[in-house]
Write an enzyme that holds these catalytic residues in place. Structure first.
Site, PDB file in Angstrom:
ATOM      1  N   ASP A   1       0.708  -1.625  -0.220  1.00 55.85           N
ATOM      2  CA  ASP A   1       0.186  -0.171  -0.372  1.00 55.85           C
ATOM      3  C   ASP A   1       0.759   1.121   0.123  1.00 55.85           C
ATOM      4  O   ASP A   1       0.378   2.664   0.157  1.00 55.85           O
ATOM      5  CB  ASP A   1      -0.940   0.161   1.456  1.00 55.85           C
ATOM      6  CG  ASP A   1      -0.804   0.537   2.435  1.00 55.85           C
ATOM      7  OD1 ASP A   1       1.231  -0.194   2.724  1.00 55.85           O
ATOM      8  OD2 ASP A   1      -1.110   0.173   3.877  1.00 55.85           O
TER       9      ASP A   1
ATOM     10  N   ARG B   1      -4.092   4.468   5.703  1.00 53.19           N
ATOM     11  CA  ARG B   1      -4.841   3.525   5.204  1.00 53.19           C
ATOM     12  C   ARG B   1      -5.870   4.672   4.419  1.00 53.19           C
ATOM     13  O   ARG B   1      -6.256   5.812   5.308  1.00 53.19           O
ATOM     14  CB  ARG B   1      -5.529   2.211   5.182  1.00 53.19           C
ATOM     15  CG  ARG B   1      -4.345   1.293   5.958  1.00 53.19           C
ATOM     16  CD  ARG B   1      -3.512   1.385   4.128  1.00 53.19           C
ATOM     17  NE  ARG B   1      -3.847   0.604   2.973  1.00 53.19           N
ATOM     18  CZ  ARG B   1      -4.126  -0.106   3.145  1.00 53.19           C
ATOM     19  NH1 ARG B   1      -3.906  -1.752   3.471  1.00 53.19           N
ATOM     20  NH2 ARG B   1      -4.487  -0.757   1.245  1.00 53.19           N
TER      21      ARG B   1
ATOM     22  N   TYR C   1       2.104  -2.979  11.757  1.00 52.50           N
ATOM     23  CA  TYR C   1       3.444  -3.722  11.991  1.00 52.50           C
ATOM     24  C   TYR C   1       3.604  -4.455  13.155  1.00 52.50           C
ATOM     25  O   TYR C   1       3.916  -3.492  13.858  1.00 52.50           O
ATOM     26  CB  TYR C   1       4.408  -3.157  10.734  1.00 52.50           C
ATOM     27  CG  TYR C   1       3.864  -3.458   9.358  1.00 52.50           C
ATOM     28  CD1 TYR C   1       3.883  -4.553   8.686  1.00 52.50           C
ATOM     29  CD2 TYR C   1       3.895  -2.231   8.468  1.00 52.50           C
ATOM     30  CE1 TYR C   1       3.962  -4.794   7.244  1.00 52.50           C
ATOM     31  CE2 TYR C   1       3.953  -2.038   6.916  1.00 52.50           C
ATOM     32  CZ  TYR C   1       4.138  -3.447   6.965  1.00 52.50           C
ATOM     33  OH  TYR C   1       3.257  -3.356   5.460  1.00 52.50           O
TER      34      TYR C   1
ATOM     35  N   PRO D   1       8.396  -5.708   4.376  1.00 53.12           N
ATOM     36  CA  PRO D   1       7.545  -4.728   4.133  1.00 53.12           C
ATOM     37  C   PRO D   1       7.813  -2.818   4.182  1.00 53.12           C
ATOM     38  O   PRO D   1       6.669  -2.577   4.246  1.00 53.12           O
ATOM     39  CB  PRO D   1       6.759  -5.138   4.164  1.00 53.12           C
ATOM     40  CG  PRO D   1       6.470  -6.208   5.397  1.00 53.12           C
ATOM     41  CD  PRO D   1       7.836  -7.171   5.304  1.00 53.12           C
TER      42      PRO D   1
END
Length: 602
Positions: A48, A235, A244, A313
């Protein structure tokens, strides 16, 4: 048995790298087939983070408006750690801008990978030719190269065996792109090993709808606590947030549950309240950094993205670096297969992107190590995060010397704000024909053209005008040598002019013809190639010459590649060096170009 299906380029995988390469091929009108094992386009993407450089690339294709409108814009980062009375609370230690001031005119944003891919697919559909297609539900089983034919540029020497609806189908291609992820069938079938290791650090990730008293839930934040470490990524949409989470030592990824992640997150956020109103997606994984031993097989098969480099990531590099792999190989394949350049141009993909991947692995290893440190190291991590901002923005890449990137030569120090091998910086200029203030980077569209950007200073000064006129004659002859006779004279090498003259004292008649050629179906002069660095009525002064480190009394010439990277910097008098540069990688076309030819597709 049915005859093999032939195509110039076979792309295995429809992820970010494959789509970006395919998009380039539509501009060059090169035949390709993209094979995807899924039954349709990606619907829910795990990636994302859209870094600054990726946004710039989407802008160059005319796709950034949708990205910027729909995405969450990350403008600030907050660093949290233990504090308060007894050191048991959670306090904000510091805050910093997400992107270095002046680094780019676009922001770092968050937008789902499926939507990013969908934008590229949409543009591909508009541009696709009859011999360009995307096929879903096709599982590639293996790829092989006929080494006896690799030296023949016209040979379809790569074979791929695939399964479609339970039946075998064979494809033959001149080139194959392995864009099929970390478990790449293309890489494995060619026995190209991945080198590196997997650590014993386990991380969990979840996209959740949180209800919390934590004040920075809509701000990118790092939390370092005795209970663990966590990264908050807001987001798009206003409510969804990605966490995370570093899990305790000894955790096995296969045993992690959503309840484990939620319990750990609550402990890390304490004493702030945290409830979970919903979860859109979650997973657990072990951090690993691996690099393919080779990025190609006989320069006929090329690996991209996760097929040749894997990493954690958390720094938001995966989708971005993969996209840039495809962006790099795509235009080069287009140039070779459309007859612009010799096949040796493809060697620069391996030269450039393997070194970029190696630097990514080293950065990710250090980033993951510092992020996993105890809370006492928080200040060290914050400093590293700020200092590495240029790299995480995707703007730290510097390509080495090659036929298309030349750091030496006379005049290279005339543009001290421009670095050969790095992407061309942007600065506000005024487009002369319509007085529009814009970022100069928007003139560097991804359409296959090389740009010769001439910073000629003040055209009202006779000496500056004389040098410009001499250079313009050379540029016109140069373009005719390498442009197909039926194509517009600016369709391969486009001269752009940036003046330091006074806007209100400049007339179009002062501009040499090569900077406003007759183009298109009607042979109408294109007036959009001349820009002035001056005060604008409404938008202030861009100070482009100052930003680029160019003395208006001396000037400079900056050659920019089709992918917006600086290929060479020199002075206005060094015409021979400019000619030799283009002779190094372009194929001469007999007959030269015509000012009133048909417009080239790319």
């Amino acid at each position: 048995m049915a005859q093999p299906t032939k195509t110039s380029v076979l792309i295995v995988g429809s992820g970010s790298a494959g789509l970006m390469a395919a998009l380039w091929l539509t501009f060059y009108d090169v035949p390709f087939i993209m094979l995807e094992r899924r039954t349709g386009p990606l619907e829910i993407g795990q990636a994302d983070g859209v870094q600054v450089r990726t946004v710039e690339i989407y802008e160059s294709f005319g796709l950034s408006e949708e990205v910027l409108r729909e995405a969450f814009h990350i403008l600030e980062v907050a660093f949290w750690g233990p504090g308060g009375e007894g050191g048991e609370g959670l306090v904000r230690k510091s805050r910093a801008g997400d992107t270095e001031k002046g680094l780019s005119h676009v922001p770092h944003v968050i937008l789902n990978q499926a939507r990013m891919n969908g934008l590229v697919l949409g543009l591909m559909e508009k541009r696709k030719g009859r011999e360009q297609e995307v096929r879903y539900g096709v599982q590639v089983k293996g790829v092989s190269v006929d080494e006896g034919e690799v030296m023949d540029p016209e040979a379809y020497c790569v074979k791929a065996v695939a399964e479609v609806d339970g039946k075998e189908e064979v494809f033959e291609a001149k080139y194959v792109l392995g864009c099929d992820g970390a478990h790449s069938v293309v890489r494995k079938s060619l026995s190209l090993p991945m080198l590196g290791d997997t650590t014993d650090t386990i991380w969990g990730v979840m996209d959740i709808y949180p209800s919390t008293t934590f004040p920075d839930i809509r701000r990118k934040s790092t939390l370092h606590t005795p209970s663990g470490n966590l990264l908050v990524i807001p987001r798009e949409g206003g409510s969804l947030v990605r966490f995370y989470i570093q899990l305790p030592a000894g955790t096995q990824a296969s045993t992690v549950t959503l309840a484990n992640l939620q319990d750990t997150a609550k402990k890390i956020f304490a004493p702030f309240e945290l409830e979970f109103r919903g979860c859109a997606w979650w997973s657990a994984y072990a951090i690993g950094q691996r690099l393919a031993q080779e990025f190609h097989k006989d320069y006929r098969v090329f690996l991209t993205g996760d097929a040749c480099h894997t990493h954690s990531p958390k720094a938001g590099q995966g989708m971005n670096v993969s996209s840039q792999d495809g962006y790099n190989i795509g235009w080069k394949l287009g140039a070779v297969l459309s007859g612009q350049s010799p096949v040796s141009l493809l060697e620069t993909y391996v030269l450039e992107r393997r070194e970029t991947a190696r630097e990514l692995i080293e950065f990710d290893r250090e980033f993951a190590r510092l992020f996993s440190e105890k809370e006492s190291k928080e200040g060290v991590f914050a400093d590293f995060f700020v200092k590495s901002g240029r790299f995480t923005a995707g703007l730290g890449t510097r390509y080495g010397d090659s036929v298309i990137t030349q750091k030496g030569g006379r005049g290279g120090d005339l543009a001290t704000g421009v670095t050969v091998g790095m992407r061309m910086p942007s600065a506000q200029v005024i487009r002369f024909c319509d007085c529009k203030a814009l970022q100069f980077m928007t003139a560097l569209k991804s359409d296959g053209r090389w740009r010769v950007v001439v910073f000629a200073g003040d055209i009202a000064v006779p000496e500056r005008k004389e040098k410009l006129e001499k250079l313009s004659v050379v540029l016109e002859v140069l373009a005719k040598r390498f442009t197909p006779p039926t194509a517009d004279i600016d369709s391969l090498i486009e001269p752009l002019l940036v003046l330091s003259s006074k806007f209100l004292e400049t007339e179009q008649s002062q501009i040499p013809d090569c900077f406003w050629p007759e183009t298109g179906k009607w042979g109408i002069r294109d007036l959009h190639k001349v820009y002035i660095d001056d005060e604008h009525y409404n938008s202030g002064h861009g100070h482009a010459y100052e930003k680029y480190g160019i003395d208006p009394a001396v000037g400079a010439v900056v050659i920019v590649r089709p992918d917006q990277y600086v290929a060479k910097a020199t002075n206005l008098e060094n015409c021979v060096d400019i000619e030799r540069f283009f002779e190094g990688f372009l194929i001469e076309r007999s007959g030269g170009g015509s000012n009133t030819g048909e417009e080239m597709k790319f």
